[in-house]
Design a protein around this motif. Structure first.
Motif, mmCIF file in Angstrom:
data_model
loop_
_atom_site.group_PDB
_atom_site.id
_atom_site.type_symbol
_atom_site.label_atom_id
_atom_site.label_comp_id
_atom_site.label_asym_id
_atom_site.label_seq_id
_atom_site.Cartn_x
_atom_site.Cartn_y
_atom_site.Cartn_z
ATOM 1 N N GLU A 170 -6.723 -4.710 -4.191
ATOM 2 C CA GLU A 170 -5.710 -3.950 -4.722
ATOM 3 C C GLU A 170 -4.327 -4.489 -4.433
ATOM 4 O O GLU A 170 -4.245 -4.899 -3.165
ATOM 5 N N GLY A 171 -3.659 -4.599 -5.266
ATOM 6 C CA GLY A 171 -2.034 -5.164 -5.096
ATOM 7 C C GLY A 171 -1.967 -6.638 -5.392
ATOM 8 O O GLY A 171 -1.000 -7.070 -5.471
ATOM 9 N N GLU A 174 -0.663 -7.118 -9.239
ATOM 10 C CA GLU A 174 0.299 -6.099 -9.717
ATOM 11 C C GLU A 174 1.582 -6.966 -9.499
ATOM 12 O O GLU A 174 2.037 -7.666 -9.084
#
Length: 174
Positions: A170-171, A174
Motif C-alpha cells: 500500500e502506498g 499512489e
C-alpha cells in the motif's frame, strides 16, 4: 552503426591518467566478456554521434573499470569521451540459465500491470545501486515510478508476453 539495436554495457565516468584510460561505470553482468581484449563496442557520445571502439586493456580500480581503447590514445581524446554510453550487440550476450534473471534490455518496454490487470505504465529502465535494483516505470500521466525489483513486489516477469506484474505494498504506486 546507429546504435539503435544495441544495449548499454557501461558509461564513461571520466578520463583517468594521461594516456587515454577511461573510468567506466559498468552496466553489464559480464564485464569480463564485454571489456575483454579486442572486444568491439560502440560509444554514443553526448552529442548523439557514435564511435566504434576496440578494447586494448581493462582492469578494476576503486569500484570502476579502467579501460583503454585503441581509438583513444591520449587524455584530450579521453576527456571528449566523458559521459559516453558504451553499447554492445545483445546477440553477443551469453544465454541466462536462471529463469529469475534478466538482461536490462529484455525488461525495457514491458507493460507494468497490477495483479488484477490494471495497467500502471511501461518499464523504461532498470537502475542498479547499492540496494535492490529498481524498475523505472513511465506512468501514463507522465510521472516516473520507481519499483523495487524484488519477487515480493514483482512476482511475475513475462518477457514473451510483454509484461511485468506488480503486487506493490500500500502506498507504493499512489
Amino acid at each position: 552503426m546507429d546504435g539503435s539495436n544495441l544495449v548499454a554495457v557501461g558509461r564513461v565516468a571520466k578520463a583517468h591518467g594521461i594516456r587515454g584510460e577511461l573510468a567506466v561505470d559498468v552496466r553489464t553482468d559480464s564485464p569480463e566478456r564485454r571489456f575483454a581484449l579486442d572486444a568491439r563496442l560502440t560509444a554514443r557520445l553526448r552529442d548523439g554521434s557514435h564511435r566504434e571502439l576496440t578494447v586494448s586493456a581493462a582492469r578494476h580500480h576503486a569500484g570502476r573499470l579502467l579501460v583503454v581503447f585503441a581509438e583513444v590514445p591520449d587524455r584530450d581524446t579521453a576527456e571528449a569521451m566523458r559521459g559516453a554510453l558504451l553499447l554492445a550487440d545483445p546477440a553477443d550476450l551469453p544465454p541466462i540459465d536462471d529463469p529469475d534473471e534478466f538482461y536490462d534490455h529484455e525488461l525495457a518496454g514491458l507493460a507494468a500491470e497490477l495483479v488484477d490487470g490494471t495497467r500502471v505504465g511501461t518499464v523504461r529502465d532498470i537502475t542498479h545501486g547499492p540496494g535492490p535494483d529498481l524498475l523505472v516505470i513511465d506512468r501514463a500521466d507522465g510521472a516516473e515510478l520507481l519499483v523495487p525489483f524484488v519477487r515480493e513486489i514483482v512476482p511475475e516477469v513475462d518477457v514473451r508476453g510483454g509484461r511485468v506484474v506488480l503486487d506493490p505494498p500500500e502506498g507504493l504506486i499512489e
